[in-house]
Design an enzyme around this catalytic site. Structure first.
Site, mmCIF file in Angstrom:
data_model
loop_
_atom_site.group_PDB
_atom_site.id
_atom_site.type_symbol
_atom_site.label_atom_id
_atom_site.label_comp_id
_atom_site.label_asym_id
_atom_site.label_seq_id
_atom_site.Cartn_x
_atom_site.Cartn_y
_atom_site.Cartn_z
ATOM 1 N N CYS A 129 0.823 -1.208 0.000
ATOM 2 C CA CYS A 129 0.000 0.000 0.000
ATOM 3 C C CYS A 129 0.859 1.261 0.000
ATOM 4 C CB CYS A 129 -0.966 -0.015 1.188
ATOM 5 S SG CYS A 129 -2.409 1.077 0.951
ATOM 6 N N SER A 478 -5.328 11.659 -3.492
ATOM 7 C CA SER A 478 -4.964 10.311 -3.901
ATOM 8 C C SER A 478 -4.342 10.365 -5.287
ATOM 9 C CB SER A 478 -6.218 9.435 -3.928
ATOM 10 O OG SER A 478 -5.993 8.253 -4.662
#
Length: 566
Positions: A129, A478
């Site tokens: 991640c 993001s």
């Protein structure tokens, strides 16, 4: 596999494995099955980010097992330890997202602690991640023992109505649902199909951006950054990475030999060419600091001007990372840049060879390649991550301008003091074309933790407002975000930056052509508002969030933690 003969006299693990006074230390090793001859082998750390918290990390254990075999078969002792992770996708849009950037610091601290406390001779870091990558690389740069990064691999695309899906498809579907473009059943179908298995989010979002940049920087093996987690080649690459690490230990190739200003410039050039995440700016500022490299926010703008966007990748393009891998991967992108004299070919890499030597047999991109464009036929003529400055952000901020139809937007501000308040307004369809959405008090100290604004930006895209609404925040975005979005505004609102002084209805201009961002009121009015402004109480006064808020630096420096505090 032939074991690599290493001169043990130059290894730091001897501090705890050699000499009569270290008998108690060796006794601890014997408890784990070590034999006398094992003390003549290097102690090699394996920082394993395996976790069932997130699909990004749920497929890492098989890679760790393969890397362990590579370490042992090459003549090393493998010392496995865990590193934490959080799921950005699951925590997105909640208070939990405040822990995301903080986890970068925690991961770096964990790896540094284990490597240095146990006098490891080298370390192989495996992560998936988003914050696994920069956290691991910051630790690698701090400890400066021979190291290699093994990316867990990308997820494969989901499918719905003959279209590729990523996690961003599900976020954007929320906006489509609230604006009546799709019904509840279709929302659910997209939800079910967006993430078909293990691996990190599938576009050129933050995880794939950082893995690609690490390959370009020379800290990962060629081609390793774009492999799918579920494919066998990823497992083989983990084994080969372990072998490469043992060779680096023998040759004493250190991270700070590899992580230099020139290699960071290579990494940033590839980030621009691939259309990578705004988070790369924040993370490379932090990595360069950890490595002692002189790199500033202005260096990104310097690189942007000479590097076109060559790859047609999501979120603003058509393809996903598995398509990039099939089209030639990062080596093909690098070869195109090297041929134009943009990359520094003399940089040493973890393979022991230079960038030019690694790319010697790579063919040039041809016109038939739809994923990676030829340099003469780019998707955009210059990079997509622009550094803007102005009275709203005198220290700088980051604008993602790929896919933007209107590079200059002036409009009335719609101001929100939290992401939740903004999201409520967006879902209530209170934002209209031409508005400038301002979300503040989400910075490193004010958030704390710089939450990513994927939920509100995706909702706007889903409502069809991605091209016509500006978006400004002292938080982050993001890698899946696209549109006229501006983040990392510094100084942040909590420190009294001008973003804290903007009022509803104020005229604001975002100008990606002239690289400016301004509140269109007089200096006298700004000073008047500044004198009336009062810093709000910190949102957290104990725990890791409070600790980060007190120790974090400005976003323009990388938002890393430092003992200097406020």
């Amino acid at each position: 596999m032939l074991k690599i003969k290493i001169n043990m006299k130059k290894l730091r693990s001897r501090t705890v494995t050699h000499g009569e006074s270290k008998s108690p230390n060796r006794a601890m090793y014997y408890a784990m099955g070590y034999k006398k001859e094992d003390f003549e082998k290097p102690m090699v750390g394996l920082a394993n980010g395996f976790s069932t918290i997130t699909p990004c990390n749920s497929g890492l254990q098989v890679l760790a097992d393969s890397a362990e075999k590579g370490i042992i078969s090459s003549g090393g002792n493998c010392q496995i330890f865990g590193t934490p992770t959080v799921s950005d996708g699951i925590s997105m849009g909640t208070e939990g997202m405040k822990y995301s950037l903080i986890s970068r610091e925690v991961i770096a601290d964990c790896i540094e602690t284990c490597v240095n406390a146990q006098w490891m001779d080298g370390v192989l870091v495996i992560g998936g991640c988003d914050k696994n990558m920069p956290g691991g690389m910051m630790a690698i740069a701090r400890t400066n023992v021979p190291s290699i990064y093994v990316y867990g691999g990308t997820i494969k695309p989901g499918k719905y109505k003959n279209e590729d899906l990523t996690i961003v498809s599900s976020f954007e579907a929320v906006g489509k649902f609230t604006s009546g473009k799709i019904d509840k059943d279709e929302l659910h179908e997209i939800e079910k199909r967006s993430c078909p298995g293990s691996g990190s989010c599938g576009g050129m979002f933050t995880a794939n951006t950082m893995s690609s940049a690490f390959e370009a920087m020379g800290m990962s093996l060629p081609y390793s950054s774009t492999m799918a987690n579920e494919d066998r080649e990823k497992e083989i690459s983990a084994f080969n990475s372990a072998v490469a690490l043992l060779k680096a230990i023998d040759m004493q190739i250190l991270p700070r030999d590899i992580i230099t200003k020139k290699s960071i410039e290579n990494a940033v050039a590839v980030t621009m060419a691939t259309g990578g995440s705004t988070n790369a700016v924040l993370h490379f500022l932090a990595i360069s600091h950890s490595a002692g490299v002189d790199w500033s926010i202005d260096d990104f703008e310097r690189v942007r001007k000479k590097v076109p966007v060559l790859c047609d990748l999501k979120p603003s393009g058509r393809y996903v990372t598995t398509d990039l891998h099939k089209a030639g991967g990062i080596p093909a992108v690098m070869k195109e840049l090297l041929n134009q004299g943009i990359l520094h070919g003399d940089c040493i890499t973890i393979t022991g060879q230079t960038v030019s030597e690694n790319l010697a047999e790579i063919s040039a991109v041809d016109a038939s390649n739809e994923v990676i464009r030829e340099f003469s036929n780019p998707l955009y003529k210059s990079g997509h991550l622009a550094i803007l400055k102005g009275n709203i952000a005198p220290e700088g901020c980051v604008a993602k301008i790929s896919g933007v139809k209107n590079p200059v937007i002036t409009g009335p501000a719609k101001v929100f003091d939290s992401e939740e308040n903004a999201m409520e307004a967006i879902l209530g369809q209170q934002i209209t074309s031409g508005d400038i959405v301002v979300i503040r008090y989400e910075g490193p100290k004010g958030g704390p933790g710089m939450r990513e604004m994927l939920a509100p930006t995706s909702a706007l895209v889903g409502q069809g407002l991605g091209d016509s609404v500006g978006f400004i925040t002292d938080g982050r975005f993001s890698g899946g975000t696209w549109g006229m979005v501006v983040g990392h505004v510094a100084p942040e609102a909590f420190l009294g930056g001008v973003i804290a002084l903007i009022k509803n209805g104020d005229s604001v201009t975002i100008d990606a052509i002239n690289l400016t961002i301004n509140l269109n009121v007089s200096d006298i009015e700004i000073l008047k508002r500044k004198n009336l402004w009062k810093r709000p109480e910190p949102k957290y006064k104990s725990g890791v969030l409070a600790k980060y808020a007190s120790l974090s630096t400005s976003a323009c420096l990388g938002a890393y933690t430092t003992p200097q505090g406020y």
